[in-house]
Scaffold this active site. Structure first.
Site, short mmCIF file in Angstrom:
data_model
loop_
_atom_site.label_atom_id
_atom_site.label_comp_id
_atom_site.label_asym_id
_atom_site.label_seq_id
_atom_site.Cartn_x
_atom_site.Cartn_y
_atom_site.Cartn_z
N GLU A 95 0.82 -1.22 0.00
CA GLU A 95 0.00 0.00 0.00
C GLU A 95 0.85 1.26 0.00
O GLU A 95 2.02 1.25 0.41
CB GLU A 95 -0.88 0.03 1.26
CG GLU A 95 -1.82 -1.13 1.33
CD GLU A 95 -2.80 -1.03 2.49
OE1 GLU A 95 -3.99 -1.20 2.25
OE2 GLU A 95 -2.37 -0.79 3.63
N CYS A 108 3.33 8.65 0.92
CA CYS A 108 3.90 7.74 1.92
C CYS A 108 4.04 6.38 1.24
O CYS A 108 3.04 5.81 0.80
CB CYS A 108 2.98 7.67 3.14
SG CYS A 108 3.52 6.47 4.36
N CYS A 115 5.48 -6.56 7.36
CA CYS A 115 6.69 -6.08 8.03
C CYS A 115 7.16 -7.10 9.06
O CYS A 115 6.34 -7.62 9.83
CB CYS A 115 6.41 -4.75 8.72
SG CYS A 115 7.90 -4.06 9.48
N CYS A 119 5.84 -4.52 15.40
CA CYS A 119 5.49 -3.59 16.49
C CYS A 119 4.04 -3.87 16.93
O CYS A 119 3.15 -3.99 16.08
CB CYS A 119 5.65 -2.15 16.04
SG CYS A 119 7.33 -1.83 15.47
N CYS A 122 0.95 -1.81 15.65
CA CYS A 122 0.89 -1.49 14.23
C CYS A 122 0.16 -2.59 13.45
O CYS A 122 0.52 -3.77 13.55
CB CYS A 122 2.32 -1.33 13.70
SG CYS A 122 2.42 -1.17 11.92
N CYS A 339 -1.30 6.52 9.96
CA CYS A 339 -0.10 5.90 10.51
C CYS A 339 -0.44 4.65 11.32
O CYS A 339 -1.28 4.71 12.23
CB CYS A 339 0.58 6.86 11.48
SG CYS A 339 1.76 7.90 10.68
FE1 SF4 Z 1 6.97 -2.34 10.72
FE2 SF4 Z 1 4.73 -1.21 11.66
FE3 SF4 Z 1 6.91 -1.36 13.20
FE4 SF4 Z 1 6.86 0.31 11.08
S1 SF4 Z 1 5.59 0.45 12.94
S2 SF4 Z 1 8.52 -1.06 11.68
S3 SF4 Z 1 5.61 -0.91 9.62
S4 SF4 Z 1 5.69 -3.11 12.40
#
Ligand code: SF4
Length: 347
Positions: A95, A108, A115, A119, A122, A339
């Site tokens: 995306e 962006c 990923c 995190c 996220c 975000c």
């Molecule tokens: Fe990956 Fe999300 Fe952490 Fe960014 S915030 S490094 S996209 S898991």
């Protein structure tokens, strides 16, 4: 040509301008012509490149493709930002987000499918890791957005590599994409308007500093104490904050540039005022700007945003101690474009 064959073709966007194919070695000007069509005019097909000889266009079309995506979907938010969902040749998806402002056009970009950093707050992290994006798939996001929005790619002057993925774990392709962005014969952007966000990988931060590019580095710090950081950012187990701060100092010595510190405000987790005080301590001696980002919720995240009141208190605490800070509200929340929300949803 069958769809399967078309999917298997290399995109021209995988090449840097000096590597673009030409019909014969004598015709090096063709490289400039191709670059013009790709990056200045934003052509997405060879048919559009009308000043190139037809035979050569056909030859190119038999060997390469321009647009690296199989399918592109747009989701327009009430605030006019647009989330783009790209389907890649192997069927995976990624995306990007287009954010129009009065005085600038910002995109962006993603560097990965999903990923690996994981995190906890996220939505992309919850998807897990798919794969790294190629150079064509990173640069292609800019070109596809410009084409769909109806302007030349060179009108996009601000790029943030803050979408899906940890760009520094896709170092080679992220860097070659940035080099194409700043190449005067390609997108001709200023490196100062390209922001690369990282969760904090000290070795790669130093390596990037050694490239000597005046990029904006954004560190996703999200907590000043190791315990909280480990709770919400798995990579914190491998990289202590001290090492990250040392790497930031190295970056600053090399490039002399202000660093952005990203701090997602999670209610009851990282929004205590003692954490604001500790943040000031941690960042002492660095030229930084802290962005406080109210958490953007997503389904089953298990987190909630700090209250507006608490965010203001936290902000005041930092600014009273002379730490430059602002609150950054994300755009595109109604379409999952804000975000931390990118999760390949279809609406
Ligand atoms: Fe990956 Fe999300 Fe952490 Fe960014 S915030 S490094 S996209 S898991």
């Amino acid at each position: 040509m069958s769809d399967a064959l078309k999917s298997s073709l290399t995109s021209l966007l995988d090449f840097s301008v000096p590597e673009l194919p030409i019909a014969t070695e004598k015709q090096t000007f063709q490289r400039q012509q191709l670059a013009q069509w790709l990056f200045k005019k934003g052509a997405q097909t060879f048919e559009e490149m009308t000043n190139l000889p037809k035979a050569w266009r056909e030859e190119l079309a038999a060997r390469y493709r321009v647009n690296p995506f199989e399918k592109t979907q747009r989701f327009v938010s009430q605030d006019k930002s647009v989330r783009y969902l790209f389907t890649l040749p192997d069927g995976r998806q990624t995306e990007a987000v287009y954010m129009p402002y009065k005085d600038r056009k910002t995109v962006c970009l993603s560097s990965m499918v999903g990923c690996p950093a994981g995190c906890a707050f996220c939505a992309t992290g919850a998807l897990g890791f798919g794969r790294n994006l190629t150079q064509a798939e990173i640069i292609g996001q800019i070109l596809a957005i410009a084409w769909h929005e109806g302007f030349a790619p060179t009108e996009i002057r601000n790029v943030v590599l803050m979408g899906m993925g940890e760009a520094l774990l896709n170092y080679k392709n992220a860097l070659s994409s940035i080099r194409t962005m700043i190449d005067a014969d390609a997108l001709d952007m200023s490196p100062r308007r390209i922001t690369l966000s990282t969760v904090g990988l000290p070795k790669q931060i130093r390596k990037l500093a050694d490239e000597g590019l005046s990029l904006v580095l954004a560190l996703s710090l999200h907590a000043p104490d190791e315990e909280t950081r480990k709770q919400i950012i798995p990579t914190a187990h491998a990289y202590p904050m001290e090492d990250i701060i040392e790497a930031l100092k190295y970056w600053q010595e090399k490039l002399g540039r202000r660093i952005s510190i990203e701090y997602t405000m999670l209610g009851g987790i990282n929004d205590h005022l003692w954490q604001a005080d500790l943040l000031v301590e941690r960042l002492k001696g660095l030229l930084v700007h802290v962005n406080l980002i109210p958490f953007n919720s997503w389904q089953n995240s298990g987190f909630s945003s700090s209250s507006r009141e608490r965010i203001r208190e936290f902000e005041t605490r930092l600014s009273k101690k002379s730490l430059p800070v602002s609150v950054r509200f994300s755009r595109g929340q109604d379409t999952g474009a804000a975000c931390g929300q990118l999760s390949l949803t279809q609406a």
